[in-house]
Scaffold this active site. Sequence first.
Site, mmCIF file in Angstrom:
data_model
loop_
_atom_site.group_PDB
_atom_site.id
_atom_site.type_symbol
_atom_site.label_atom_id
_atom_site.label_comp_id
_atom_site.label_asym_id
_atom_site.label_seq_id
_atom_site.Cartn_x
_atom_site.Cartn_y
_atom_site.Cartn_z
ATOM 1 N N TYR A 24 29.559 -33.243 -32.611
ATOM 2 C CA TYR A 24 28.815 -33.499 -33.849
ATOM 3 C C TYR A 24 27.723 -34.549 -33.613
ATOM 4 O O TYR A 24 26.574 -34.377 -34.025
ATOM 5 C CB TYR A 24 29.797 -33.976 -34.928
ATOM 6 C CG TYR A 24 29.192 -34.153 -36.299
ATOM 7 C CD1 TYR A 24 28.864 -33.056 -37.084
ATOM 8 C CD2 TYR A 24 28.972 -35.426 -36.823
ATOM 9 C CE1 TYR A 24 28.322 -33.220 -38.359
ATOM 10 C CE2 TYR A 24 28.435 -35.596 -38.086
ATOM 11 C CZ TYR A 24 28.108 -34.491 -38.850
ATOM 12 O OH TYR A 24 27.571 -34.658 -40.099
ATOM 13 N N LYS B 64 23.664 -34.084 -33.994
ATOM 14 C CA LYS B 64 22.878 -34.887 -34.933
ATOM 15 C C LYS B 64 21.847 -35.758 -34.210
ATOM 16 O O LYS B 64 20.737 -35.980 -34.710
ATOM 17 C CB LYS B 64 23.799 -35.743 -35.808
ATOM 18 C CG LYS B 64 24.702 -34.919 -36.730
ATOM 19 C CD LYS B 64 23.909 -34.058 -37.696
ATOM 20 C CE LYS B 64 24.771 -33.341 -38.708
ATOM 21 N NZ LYS B 64 24.005 -32.542 -39.683
#
Length: 246
Positions: free
Chosen positions: A154, A158
């Site tokens: 993740y 990002k």
Amino acid sequence: MGERKVVLVTGGSRGIGKEVAEIYAENGYDVVINYVSDRTDVEGIKKEFEEKKVKCLLIKADVSNSEDVEKMIEEAIKEFGKIDVLVNNAGITRDTLLMRMSEEDFDKVIEINLKGTYLVTKQVTKYMMKKRQGSIINLASVVGVVGNAGQANYAASKAGIIGFTKSIAKELASRNIRVNAVAPGFIETDMTNILKDEVKENIGNQIPLKRMGTAREVAEVIYFLGTDKSSYITGQVINIDGGMVM
């Protein structure tokens, strides 16, 4: 009153995405909401937005699939003739420690969060460039800025979105298209609602403002970045985190 503006929100049927779509609708924008789950109450959402006296187009599409994305943008353009604001909000998590993280867990998060942002932006930009105007807002995360144990996939997705945002902002500035990102911290959503009270309290203690943020607080900043009020802001990443990352 001039021609209505149009916003496209990916992953806009719930959570922060739905709040973003709502704030634009409240301000007179027609909305295109992308969703992927068959469990989505499409008719209910459509009715809710049409009660705000705006047009609402719901399109089912997997943002990591280039054919789906191409069809989605064609459908939106056919309906409205333009897209003034794009909010790349669609995203997933597959949290686990690196040693337990499967290749599929890694790939899926990168595909939807990062590749999805690339695919949708690329298609929308073609139309924005013809109009020589537009605003794109990408959903990053404070995790993409500082990292987090158990979220390597993740955080990578990002952090990738942050680099993508800055690069595209440089490419598109000459066409009067602005590109920014927001990096939310701990925000109250369906995912955080299931946390135990002591966990929430512990999270709150790490934040200078001593509380989690709301989806509305994130949506307000995204709305600002889509309007002419932010006409001299591009290539920025705005942390919406109660001071957690300074």
